[in-house]
Scaffold this motif. Structure first.
Motif, PDB file in Angstrom:
ATOM      1  N   UNK A   1       0.845  -1.196   0.000  1.00 48.37           N
ATOM      2  CA  UNK A   1       0.000   0.000   0.000  1.00 48.37           C
ATOM      3  C   UNK A   1       0.881   1.247   0.000  1.00 48.37           C
ATOM      4  N   UNK A   2       1.918   1.228   0.828  1.00 48.81           N
ATOM      5  CA  UNK A   2       2.833   2.366   0.886  1.00 48.81           C
ATOM      6  C   UNK A   2       3.540   2.556  -0.449  1.00 48.81           C
ATOM      7  N   UNK A   3       3.833   1.437  -1.121  1.00 48.29           N
ATOM      8  CA  UNK A   3       4.441   1.533  -2.462  1.00 48.29           C
ATOM      9  C   UNK A   3       3.483   2.211  -3.439  1.00 48.29           C
ATOM     10  N   UNK A   4       2.213   1.797  -3.387  1.00 46.40           N
ATOM     11  CA  UNK A   4       1.216   2.411  -4.272  1.00 46.40           C
ATOM     12  C   UNK A   4       1.099   3.903  -3.996  1.00 46.40           C
ATOM     13  N   UNK A   5       1.091   4.226  -2.712  1.00 43.47           N
ATOM     14  CA  UNK A   5       1.017   5.634  -2.307  1.00 43.47           C
ATOM     15  C   UNK A   5       2.229   6.402  -2.850  1.00 43.47           C
TER      16      UNK A   5
ATOM     17  N   UNK B   1      -3.996   2.883 -12.547  1.00 47.01           N
ATOM     18  CA  UNK B   1      -4.064   1.436 -12.714  1.00 47.01           C
ATOM     19  C   UNK B   1      -2.972   0.774 -11.879  1.00 47.01           C
ATOM     20  N   UNK B   2      -3.352  -0.246 -11.125  1.00 47.42           N
ATOM     21  CA  UNK B   2      -2.347  -1.118 -10.514  1.00 47.42           C
ATOM     22  C   UNK B   2      -2.577  -2.508 -11.115  1.00 47.42           C
TER      23      UNK B   2
ATOM     24  N   UNK C   1       0.627  -7.971  -5.157  1.00 46.72           N
ATOM     25  CA  UNK C   1       1.023  -6.566  -5.036  1.00 46.72           C
ATOM     26  C   UNK C   1      -0.143  -5.608  -5.320  1.00 46.72           C
ATOM     27  N   UNK C   2      -0.916  -5.933  -6.352  1.00 45.65           N
ATOM     28  CA  UNK C   2      -1.827  -4.945  -6.936  1.00 45.65           C
ATOM     29  C   UNK C   2      -2.950  -4.467  -6.036  1.00 45.65           C
ATOM     30  N   UNK C   3      -3.567  -5.385  -5.313  1.00 43.28           N
ATOM     31  CA  UNK C   3      -4.710  -4.976  -4.494  1.00 43.28           C
ATOM     32  C   UNK C   3      -4.287  -3.996  -3.397  1.00 43.28           C
ATOM     33  N   UNK C   4      -3.324  -4.369  -2.536  1.00 45.52           N
ATOM     34  CA  UNK C   4      -2.910  -3.369  -1.539  1.00 45.52           C
ATOM     35  C   UNK C   4      -2.358  -2.093  -2.159  1.00 45.52           C
ATOM     36  N   UNK C   5      -1.664  -2.213  -3.290  1.00 42.84           N
ATOM     37  CA  UNK C   5      -1.152  -1.002  -3.946  1.00 42.84           C
ATOM     38  C   UNK C   5      -2.309  -0.095  -4.336  1.00 42.84           C
TER      39      UNK C   5
ATOM     40  N   UNK D   1      -9.545   4.272  -9.366  1.00 43.05           N
ATOM     41  CA  UNK D   1      -8.388   3.392  -9.162  1.00 43.05           C
ATOM     42  C   UNK D   1      -8.809   1.951  -9.472  1.00 43.05           C
ATOM     43  N   UNK D   2      -8.157   1.365 -10.467  1.00 42.49           N
ATOM     44  CA  UNK D   2      -8.512   0.005 -10.887  1.00 42.49           C
ATOM     45  C   UNK D   2      -7.304  -0.905 -10.722  1.00 42.49           C
ATOM     46  N   UNK D   3      -7.508  -2.039 -10.070  1.00 44.27           N
ATOM     47  CA  UNK D   3      -6.463  -3.055 -10.004  1.00 44.27           C
ATOM     48  C   UNK D   3      -6.811  -4.138 -11.018  1.00 44.27           C
ATOM     49  N   UNK D   4      -6.006  -4.208 -12.081  1.00 44.95           N
ATOM     50  CA  UNK D   4      -6.195  -5.281 -13.055  1.00 44.95           C
ATOM     51  C   UNK D   4      -5.512  -6.521 -12.490  1.00 44.95           C
TER      52      UNK D   4
END
Lengths: 187, 584
Positions: free
Chosen positions: B58-62, B393-394, B427-431, B444-447
């Protein structure tokens, strides 16, 4: 054909360093790494070597500046020229590393190692060991009626040579410090 | 006058002084004093995740969607070890993170105490740097230094291990500006002589190509702007790695699409055939180079990178330029302009003609279906229906990730968050949660693939607790699609453990968490279903049942060079030789 003015393989870094960066021959290099003397710094350096599959032939470390708390790590490693360059770059990337010097390519350097040899024997062998020790300028730092402990400082090659000579004369143990090295000259 | 305070309070104060707004974390015994301080203030928002790995992602996504460092707070022992995957992911992709871990009190370190782990030892190889703080007097200074190290030079994750007694003890707080900054000051400006040599090469090159990577995005928005100016002014073609998508707009006229193992035919052929390759902030990853011995054999190569160890690591380059991308591009543009903005126009025109021939191959063509949703089609529709929106997109990791990179387009940097170097499933969901927190009003979409998504599905709790309207767009083929593809190509179609059995009913799963679930099985319903997902104000799990055996093409089989791409199933059998088979 390419119309490029620049030729492939041109790099200003090759002006003094004439080694072929693509050579695949391993060569030994002595690196001096100046680091902050903080907990874990040696583990970082060693972990880099093991984690990336580099070799360590010899390693010595001690604090050399007690006010600035910096240590000098001397590493003898081997690899192809490109691997050596990569080792230096990776070392330079470690946060508490201040400087990385390649004493093998930066100019002439002195390399010394201290070693202790325990030689047990009697009669002619004992006399021969003492005689050879004198030739090699080794000091006797401990003696009993059956043994000597010799102390010797020299290049790793000299220490290897002395150890070979002592082997048939009763060499039972060797302790070596690893290489300490400095560049020759004023700077 | 410096204030005296407890170590725990110091942590919160230091984070405030560093401009931190959000902390992702999970409490535990060894960080209770810090959590107590978090309770008593309102400046820093704490997001309670459901697993420490998710806190780091999540912190990475942020971090990746804002350009600011992400901050994580977890407890000792299992809290720290659960963070290791995220730390490694951030190190591989150069994401700035500051991770704070609790530790048993100093007098218990080394006794195998409850929830004790050698955190600095375990995380030494997966952080840019880490610290164990044994004295409260050093705590604030260490935190400030940690932010400096995480964000300067090549960014990366750092970790500070804080024993519980250090959190309780009091000392004088040190402000950021009074902190003695370390000797760690990476070089920003590139060597002007080498930059001038690169301009020389650019002026005469017949077949130049820009090969850009995540370093452009990490260097900041100015770097992306300068890159756009440079590409458009020179008229050179540009391709990018997975990590660099969006630095140059996909709608730009120089754009060739992504390169690499599942990159576009025209991008890889241009890399193979170029006479001048200008690598900007990319690292010659093995997914990019294919067989190293045959990588772009006829080109002069320039490499701009802030990390000297990236240069000549895999590919020997002719012009190594160590420096920050934005600084180097500024100098490069200035020199090139001052010398009259010259390019080899005739050569370039021929080069583009050749590239257009490669483009005509239409390497992304796939056989669509009226009855089954093809994953490529699902992403094409998603792209079409969300294109103009304020969209982030993540992705998870696998086939869906590659298809997303191929079929979705990015016109801005920091809009695309994916696990590149480490390839971390989960990775994608928490990101997406981290991205949504930073951009509450954006789409915000997680593919995702169903297998990757399940790895961190517990974060549905986080999404619903904080009402984060993240859209989980799951391309569900009931398979570990990329593993299955490799087993088909490489292991005689023996599909060892690569199917997802006992899958949950994703709609019911969404409802169980208080979110919305959408099931889509028919291509005719797809557009309406996607619009329903976008319009819903809250988290959505979109279970998109797709063709189960679709393979991801084009593909450079492992161990092959760029000019030996597979374009479809027809030429895929036995494409990977014994040498390639040992590569991942």
């Amino acid at each position: 054909m390419s119309a490029l003015k620049l030729k492939k393989g041109v790099s200003k870094h090759s002006a003094y360093d004439l080694r072929d960066p693509n050579a695949d021959v391993d060569e030994p290099h002595t690196l001096a790494v100046i680091v902050d003397n903080e907990p874990g710094v040696l583990a970082r350096v060693i972990g880099l070597f093991s984690g990336r599959g580099y070799n360590i032939d010899s390693l010595t470390v001690a604090e050399v500046d007690h006010t600035g708390h910096t240590s000098r790590i001397t590493i003898v490693t081997r690899g192809t020229p490109s691997v050596i360059e990569q080792i230096k770059a990776q070392l330079g990337r470690i946060v508490p590393v201040h400087e990385v010097h390649d004493l093998t390519v930066e100019g002439p350097a002195v390399e010394r190692e201290l070693a202790l040899f325990k030689v047990a024997g009697q009669g002619d062998k004992r006399i021969e060991a003492l005689r050879l020790a004198e030739i090699f300028r080794a000091n006797v730092v401990d003696s009993t009626l059956e043994s000597f402990v010799f102390e010797m400082t020299g290049t790793p090659g000299k220490i290897d040579a002395f150890a070979e000579l002592m082997r048939p004369l009763g060499l039972s143990e060797v302790a070596r410090t690893g290489v300490a090295a400095l560049s020759r000259g004023a700077v | 006058m410096a204030q005296t305070m407890t170590g725990a309070k110091m942590v919160v104060q230091a984070l405030k002084d560093q401009g931190v707004e959000v902390v992702f974390g999970y409490p535990g015994g060894a960080v209770l004093p810090i959590y107590d301080e978090i309770f008593q203030q309102n400046d820093i928002r704490h997001i309670l995740v459901r697993h420490e790995q998710a806190a780091v992602h999540s912190a990475e996504g942020y971090a990746r969607s804002t350009g600011k460092p992400g901050v994580v707070l977890v407890t000792s022992g299992p809290g720290a070890t659960n963070a290791v995957t995220g730390l490694t992911d951030a190190l591989m992709d150069s994401i700035p993170l500051v991770v704070l871990t609790g530790q048993v009190p100093t007098f218990m370190i080394g006794t195998d105490g409850f929830q004790e782990a050698d955190t600095v030892g375990i995380t030494r190889p997966c952080t840019k740097h880490n610290w164990l703080v044994k004295d409260t007097a050093n705590l604030a200074g260490t935190i400030h230094e940690a932010f400096h190290v995480a964000t300067s030079g090549r960014p990366g994750p750092v970790l500070i291990d804080i024993p519980k007694d250090v959190q309780f003890a009091s000392s004088k707080y040190v402000e950021p500006r009074k902190t003695v900054t370390s000797h760690y000051q990476p070089r920003m400006k590139g060597d002007i002589e080498l930059i001038t040599q690169l301009v020389d090469a650019m002026e005469s090159a017949e077949r130049p190509v820009f090969y850009t990577g995540g370093g452009v995005i990490n260097s900041g928005d100015a770097a992306s702007q300068l890159l756009r100016e440079l590409v458009d002014a020179t008229g050179f073609p540009i391709t990018s790695t997975l990590m660099g998508l969006g630095a140059y707009p996909a709608s730009g006229k120089g754009w060739l699409g992504m390169l690499g193992m599942h990159g576009l035919y025209e991008a890889n052929m241009a890399m193979h055939g170029c006479d001048l390759m200008i690598n900007i902030g990319a690292r010659f990853d093995d997914r990019i180079t294919g067989r190293v011995a045959d990588f772009s054999p006829k080109s002069l190569k320039a490499h701009i990178d802030i990390d000297p160890s990236s240069i000549n690591k895999i590919i020997h380059v002719d012009l190594p330029i160590v420096g920050d991308v934005a600084h180097v591009l500024e100098d490069l543009l200035r020199v090139w302009k001052s010398r009259g903005r010259k390019t080899n126009k005739e050569g370039l025109a021929k080069w583009w003609k050749k590239i257009d021939d490669w483009k005509a191959v239409s390497c992304l063509t796939y056989r669509n279906s009226d009855t089954v949703i093809k994953p490529q089609y699902a992403l094409q529709r998603l792209e079409e229906l969300t294109k103009g929106m304020d969209r982030y997109i993540t992705t998870e990791v696998g086939q869906h990730q590659m298809w997303a990179a191929q079929f979705l387009t990015f016109d801005e940097p920091k809009r695309w968050m994916t696990s590149g170097g480490l390839g971390t499933m989960g990775y994608g969901f928490p990101a997406s949660i981290g991205v949504q927190l930073a951009h509450p009003e954006s789409l915000v979409i997680n593919v995702a693939g169903e297998a990757s998504w399940l790895m961190n599905m517990q974060e549905m709790g986080t999404a619903t607790q904080y009402r984060l309207p993240v859209k989980q767009f799951i391309l569900n083929n009931e398979r570990l699609g990329m593993v299955r593809q490799w087993q088909q190509l490489l292991h005689g179609e023996r599909y060892s453990h690569s199917w997802s059995e006992s899958l949950p009913d994703f709609v019911k799963l969404a409802e169980a968490f208080g979110a919305k679930g959408i099931l889509c099985t028919d291509p005719k319903d797809l557009d309406d279903a996607i619009m329903e997902m976008i319009k819903y104000d809250g988290p959505v799990i979109f279970d998109c049942l797709v063709e189960k055996h679709e393979n991801c093409f084009p593909m450079i089989p492992s161990g092959s060079p760029h000019n030996e791409m597979l374009l479809g199933d027809a030429n895929a059998t036995n494409a990977i030789g014994a040498k390639g088979a040992v590569m991942v």
